[in-house]
Design an enzyme around this catalytic site. Structure first.
Site, mmCIF file in Angstrom:
data_model
loop_
_atom_site.group_PDB
_atom_site.id
_atom_site.type_symbol
_atom_site.label_atom_id
_atom_site.label_comp_id
_atom_site.label_asym_id
_atom_site.label_seq_id
_atom_site.Cartn_x
_atom_site.Cartn_y
_atom_site.Cartn_z
ATOM 1 N N HIS A 45 16.969 -8.901 -22.194
ATOM 2 C CA HIS A 45 16.446 -9.029 -20.833
ATOM 3 C C HIS A 45 15.214 -9.908 -20.738
ATOM 4 C CE1 HIS A 45 18.507 -6.640 -17.633
ATOM 5 N NE2 HIS A 45 19.250 -6.363 -18.698
ATOM 6 N N ASP B 42 11.466 0.266 -14.137
ATOM 7 C CA ASP B 42 12.412 0.483 -13.044
ATOM 8 C C ASP B 42 13.857 0.450 -13.524
ATOM 9 O OD1 ASP B 42 10.541 0.811 -10.992
ATOM 10 O OD2 ASP B 42 10.342 -1.341 -10.696
ATOM 11 N N GLU C 275 5.589 2.919 -5.314
ATOM 12 C CA GLU C 275 5.777 1.480 -5.386
ATOM 13 C C GLU C 275 5.839 0.909 -3.978
ATOM 14 O OE1 GLU C 275 8.835 -0.252 -7.719
ATOM 15 O OE2 GLU C 275 8.216 0.711 -9.598
#
Length: 526
Positions: free
Chosen positions: A100, A161, A272
């Site tokens: 990632h 997340d 958030e």
């Protein structure tokens, strides 16, 4: 052995005739030597395309080999082998988790990529008790850590997340999400690490043992060692989550309410914020699958504001505590200045909430919209300049959401250990801002990268004091500016733990520059 010597003699003669270069001879030697290493796992020398790709889909640097380690010893053996090849070798090593990285940081052009997920076979061990923890492989996915610890009614305290990332990968950066304001980033919730250094040594480290390496590796972008095991602090896990979203029409109220919530003693468990650039007048995606608190008022809610702000919060609870949760949520919401008609909520299990992005991933994959370029820009911005930044960026530079969410939420410096390698502003409150764009269309990559550059250029000219999270720089002056006064210490740690600059070449911080190899030196190959 005789056959190998004959191959070398043939290459040597061809070299003299100009048919091959010294690089060809060295590459042949490298591949042959890797194949003789005693390993529990194995090397792949063909079909290496996957190791030259990542989530960013913006860079592709093929390695010469991929290691599928069967043990931590395999990683140490490989790195030590490269280290002993000395300064004349250009070979480097990159640890790849779930791939990632955004700009090739987990790749190794012409080097060795270690497939860390192969270590997931190493048994994960949960230790309940007064101070519970889990020992997990550096190649283990956080979703698997969660599933394992939930069997004991426990879970890690701090998250990202997206949970389909490896433990070693996020700890090499910081690991942030909506729990960071309370527990700090993931690197603030680690008790111990096992690391393979750039010399090939296996080192156990903690705040008390080999503490300098421990802190260097946390947020160290893989520069000082490969994290092969982490001891992660746990806490009792709730069963359910009240998941809430509300809208704000002005930035001042939005940020002041967030800062109040992260500083309050009794507050939400996750906080958030999102920026919504409403050029189309359509406001559906921000509340998908949520229920309105007041359906009648929500149906009448309209606004011509071009920029809105969504605050997302959760409150953890167990079913028998639902009434208490309702009272606490009501008390907290009564202190906020959101638009009343925009209050939406839903109740989900704890794992459903934490794994929410994976659900979106499955939908995007089905539409062919997941494996597209992701020219993301993640920034850390001091509280003192966040309003100047927002006015220019959200009011002028960006014209739409640019095919992806825009995150913006505050955290507290006191929850971070400033002795780690992560660079953060010198203010108690600072903001994490993420432009998580997906480049869809023939000109989208160029357009998005241009916007990113405009944001960075403005920030520099306006002295915003911005730092990049998941930083992407390509020159030493840029990296020096990023680390500032901490550069010398960062460089000294590199010289101590990875003196030949073998590790994590894709970060482009320290480039391995092998000395030129004269023809006479090729005799060592024979």
């Amino acid at each position: 052995m005789r056959q190998l010597l004959l191959q070398y003699l043939k290459l040597f003669l061809l070299l003299g005739l100009g048919a091959v270069t010294a690089e060809h001879v060295l590459k042949h030697d490298v591949l042959a030597s890797l194949g003789t290493l005693p390993l529990d796992g194995h090397f792949s020398f063909h079909d290496l395309s996957a190791a030259a790709m990542d989530f960013g889909n913006l860079s592709s640097f093929p390695p010469v080999a991929v290691l599928h380690p069967g043990s931590v010893a395999d990683i140490a053996t490989t790195v030590r082998h490269v280290f002993l090849m000395g300064e004349h070798s250009a070979l480097t090593v990159a640890a790849r988790g779930h791939g990632h990285s955004l700009y090739g940081q987990s790749q190794a052009a012409g080097g060795i990529v270690i497939r860390m997920e192969s270590l997931r076979s190493v048994k994960m061990q949960v230790h309940p008790g007064a101070s519970p923890y889990v020992d997990a492989s550096g190649g283990e996915l956080w979703i698997n850590v969660l599933n394992k610890t939930l069997k004991y009614g426990l879970a890690p305290k701090s998250w990202t997340d997206y949970l389909h990332l490896t433990v070693g990968g996020t700890l090499s950066n910081a690991g942030v999400s909506g729990q960071t304001f309370r527990h700090g980033p993931q690197i603030s919730n680690v008790n111990e690490l096992e690391i393979v250094t750039g010399r090939g040594d296996i080192v156990t480290c903690s705040p008390e043992q080999n503490s300098d390496l421990f802190r260097a590796a946390l947020g160290g972008l893989g520069q000082f060692g490969i994290i092969t095991r982490a001891r992660i602090a746990l806490e009792p896990a709730p069963q359910m989550v009240r998941w809430i979203r509300v809208l704000y029409l002005d930035f001042m109220s939005f940020t002041e309410d967030q800062e109040m919530l992260i500083s309050a003693e009794k507050t939400f468990d996750y906080i958030e914020g999102f920026v919504i650039i409403n050029r189309t007048g359509i406001l559906n995606n921000w509340r998908s699958s949520f229920n309105p608190q007041d359906p009648e008022r929500a149906s009448r809610f309209e606004t011509d504001r071009k920029v809105l702000f969504c605050l997302e919060m959760t409150k953890n609870f167990n079913p028998e505590e639902a009434d208490i949760m309702e009272q606490e949520v009501h008390a907290l919401l009564s202190q906020l200045r959101y638009t009343p008609a925009s209050l939406f909520h839903t109740d989900v299990t704890y794992i459903e909430f934490l794994d929410r992005v994976h659900s979106s991933e499955m939908k995007l994959r089905a539409k062919g919209l997941w494996e597209v370029p992701h020219p993301w820009l993640n920034l850390i911005i001091p509280r003192s300049t966040i309003h100047t930044f927002a006015e220019q960026v959200f009011g002028k530079i960006l014209e739409d959401n640019n095919n992806g969410p825009i995150l913006l939420y505050p955290v507290k410096k006191s929850r971070w250990d400033n002795r780690t390698s992560v660079v953060i502003p010198d203010e108690e409150v600072f903001y994490l801002v993420g432009f998580l764009s997906s480049a869809i269309g023939p000109h989208s990559i160029e357009h998005t990268l241009n916007l990113n550059n405009q944001i960075i250029e403005f920030s520099n000219k306006a002295s915003i004091g911005v730092k990049q999270y998941l930083p992407n720089y390509t020159t030493e002056p840029e990296w020096k500016a990023h680390y500032g006064a901490r550069w010398d210490a960062f460089q000294q740690r590199k010289n101590t733990y990875d003196p030949l600059a073998i590790l994590a070449p894709g970060q482009k911080i320290f480039q391995k520059k092998p000395a030129s190899l004269p023809l006479s030196s090729l005799q060592y190959l024979l």
